[in-house]
Design a protein around this motif. Structure first.
Motif, short mmCIF file in Angstrom:
data_model
loop_
_atom_site.label_atom_id
_atom_site.label_comp_id
_atom_site.label_asym_id
_atom_site.label_seq_id
_atom_site.Cartn_x
_atom_site.Cartn_y
_atom_site.Cartn_z
N LEU A 88 0.86 -1.18 0.00
CA LEU A 88 0.00 0.00 0.00
C LEU A 88 0.89 1.23 0.00
CD1 LEU A 88 -2.88 1.18 0.28
CD2 LEU A 88 -2.59 1.02 2.76
N SER A 89 0.64 2.16 -0.93
CA SER A 89 1.46 3.38 -0.98
C SER A 89 0.60 4.57 -1.34
CB SER A 89 2.61 3.22 -1.98
OG SER A 89 2.09 3.01 -3.28
N THR A 90 1.11 5.75 -1.00
CA THR A 90 0.44 7.00 -1.34
C THR A 90 1.51 8.04 -1.66
OG1 THR A 90 -1.05 8.73 -0.54
CG2 THR A 90 0.29 7.62 1.11
N PRO A 91 1.23 8.98 -2.57
CA PRO A 91 2.23 10.01 -2.88
C PRO A 91 2.40 11.02 -1.75
CG PRO A 91 0.22 10.38 -4.13
CD PRO A 91 0.06 9.06 -3.44
N ALA A 92 1.47 11.05 -0.80
CA ALA A 92 1.55 12.01 0.31
C ALA A 92 2.52 11.49 1.36
CB ALA A 92 0.17 12.24 0.91
N SER A 93 3.72 12.03 1.39
CA SER A 93 4.78 11.51 2.26
C SER A 93 4.54 11.81 3.74
CB SER A 93 6.14 12.05 1.83
OG SER A 93 6.12 13.46 1.88
N GLU A 94 3.69 12.80 4.04
CA GLU A 94 3.46 13.15 5.44
C GLU A 94 2.43 12.23 6.12
OE1 GLU A 94 0.36 15.28 3.09
OE2 GLU A 94 2.50 14.94 2.87
N ILE A 95 1.80 11.34 5.34
CA ILE A 95 0.80 10.42 5.89
C ILE A 95 1.49 9.15 6.37
CG2 ILE A 95 -1.31 9.13 5.39
CD1 ILE A 95 -1.63 12.17 5.22
N ASP A 96 1.25 8.77 7.62
CA ASP A 96 1.84 7.55 8.18
C ASP A 96 0.80 6.43 8.19
OD1 ASP A 96 3.33 5.63 9.45
OD2 ASP A 96 3.17 6.55 11.43
N LEU A 97 0.84 5.59 7.16
CA LEU A 97 -0.04 4.42 7.12
C LEU A 97 0.62 3.22 7.78
CD1 LEU A 97 -1.39 4.67 3.45
CD2 LEU A 97 -2.59 5.26 5.55
N TYR A 98 1.95 3.22 7.82
CA TYR A 98 2.69 2.07 8.31
C TYR A 98 2.42 1.79 9.80
CZ TYR A 98 6.52 -1.09 9.40
OH TYR A 98 7.24 -2.17 9.81
N THR A 99 2.49 2.82 10.63
CA THR A 99 2.37 2.62 12.08
C THR A 99 1.03 2.01 12.47
OG1 THR A 99 3.92 4.42 12.48
CG2 THR A 99 2.55 3.73 14.33
N PRO A 100 -0.13 2.54 12.02
CA PRO A 100 -1.40 1.91 12.43
C PRO A 100 -1.56 0.48 11.90
CG PRO A 100 -1.81 3.90 11.09
CD PRO A 100 -0.34 3.79 11.29
N ILE A 101 -1.00 0.19 10.71
CA ILE A 101 -1.06 -1.18 10.18
C ILE A 101 -0.18 -2.10 11.02
CG2 ILE A 101 -0.42 -2.64 8.22
CD1 ILE A 101 -1.36 -0.36 6.39
N GLU A 102 1.01 -1.61 11.39
CA GLU A 102 1.91 -2.43 12.22
C GLU A 102 1.28 -2.72 13.58
OE1 GLU A 102 6.57 -2.37 13.59
OE2 GLU A 102 5.46 -0.50 13.63
N VAL A 103 0.64 -1.73 14.20
CA VAL A 103 -0.02 -1.92 15.50
C VAL A 103 -1.14 -2.95 15.37
CG1 VAL A 103 -1.47 -0.80 17.24
CG2 VAL A 103 0.60 0.34 16.42
N ALA A 104 -1.98 -2.81 14.34
CA ALA A 104 -3.08 -3.76 14.14
C ALA A 104 -2.56 -5.17 13.91
CB ALA A 104 -3.95 -3.32 12.97
N THR A 105 -1.46 -5.30 13.17
CA THR A 105 -0.87 -6.62 12.90
C THR A 105 -0.34 -7.24 14.17
OG1 THR A 105 -0.28 -5.90 10.68
CG2 THR A 105 0.83 -7.85 11.50
N LYS A 106 0.34 -6.45 15.01
CA LYS A 106 0.87 -6.98 16.27
C LYS A 106 -0.26 -7.42 17.20
CE LYS A 106 5.34 -4.74 16.36
NZ LYS A 106 6.22 -3.76 16.97
N ILE A 107 -1.34 -6.65 17.27
CA ILE A 107 -2.48 -7.02 18.10
C ILE A 107 -3.09 -8.32 17.60
CG2 ILE A 107 -4.85 -6.38 18.71
CD1 ILE A 107 -3.84 -3.46 18.81
N ARG A 108 -3.26 -8.43 16.28
CA ARG A 108 -3.84 -9.65 15.71
C ARG A 108 -2.95 -10.86 16.00
NH1 ARG A 108 -5.41 -9.67 9.54
NH2 ARG A 108 -6.95 -8.25 10.37
N ASN A 109 -1.64 -10.72 15.83
CA ASN A 109 -0.72 -11.83 16.10
C ASN A 109 -0.74 -12.22 17.57
OD1 ASN A 109 0.05 -12.03 13.46
ND2 ASN A 109 1.89 -10.79 13.69
#
Length: 197
Positions: free
Chosen positions: A168-189
């Protein structure tokens, strides 16, 4: 995100070989973050890779089932509910068995007719963040091959491995999509690990 899994494409029902299981992967999208981004452009790339066993002997290319042992396909739910999505995947698998061209309600760059050649399938969906927010499921399902069409060779009951890569990528560099996805993945695991104890 990289998902590695195994699937059993076929099963025997009353002496006949039929399609068996599908996998539904729920993606840890930060739905609130994506909805808040509204019309921001995002790019989603999905790649599905698996190994096929080529046909033994000299059957050649007489039919679409003569070379590959089986095939796998992917699709996304779009705005469909889980129940609607499962129904749509079942219909897509049946349509492909009947020789009808595959379709999808997602506006893919290549589309299923082009990307479904071989055993590495990759496609891109360029959409808005708000549209992607509710598209949080990927379905993996099998299609027939010579394992199911030649049951006397006793290969139909095999389990096969596949790899699913989601970017998943976006041209807007100031948007942090990685952190919320990483948190959700750790919770699921953590939940999965806790369920096994």
């Amino acid at each position: 995100m990289v998902i590695q899994s195994s699937i059993s494409p076929f099963k025997k029902i009353k002496g006949s070989i039929a399609l068996n299981e599908m996998h539904l992967h729920k993606l840890p999208w930060p739905e609130e973050v994506l909805l808040s981004l509204g019309e921001l452009d995002v790019k989603l790339r999905i790649t599905l890779s698996y190994y096929i066993e080529p046909s033994p002997g000299e059957v050649g290319w007489k039919s679409r089932y003569s070379y590959s042992s089986f095939g796998l396909r992917f699709d996304m739910n779009g705005s469909a509910t889980e129940e609607q999505f499962i129904k749509r995947i079942n219909e897509a698998a049946k349509d492909e068995e009947d020789g009808k061209p595959p379709s999808s309600n997602i506006d893919w760059t290549l589309g299923p007719n082009t990307r479904n050649k071989g055993s590495i399938h990759s496609d891109i969906w360029e959409t808005t963040a708000s549209q992607l927010a509710t598209s949080n499921m990927i379905g993996i399902y099998p299609i027939s091959g010579w394992w199911s069409k030649r049951p006397w060779l006793k290969r139909w009951d095999r389990e096969v491995k596949y790899t699913l890569i989601v970017t998943l990528s976006t041209p807007a560099s100031e948007i942090d999509l990685y952190t919320p996805i990483e948190v959700a993945t750790k919770i699921r695991n953590k939940i999965i690990i806790d369920d096994k104890n």
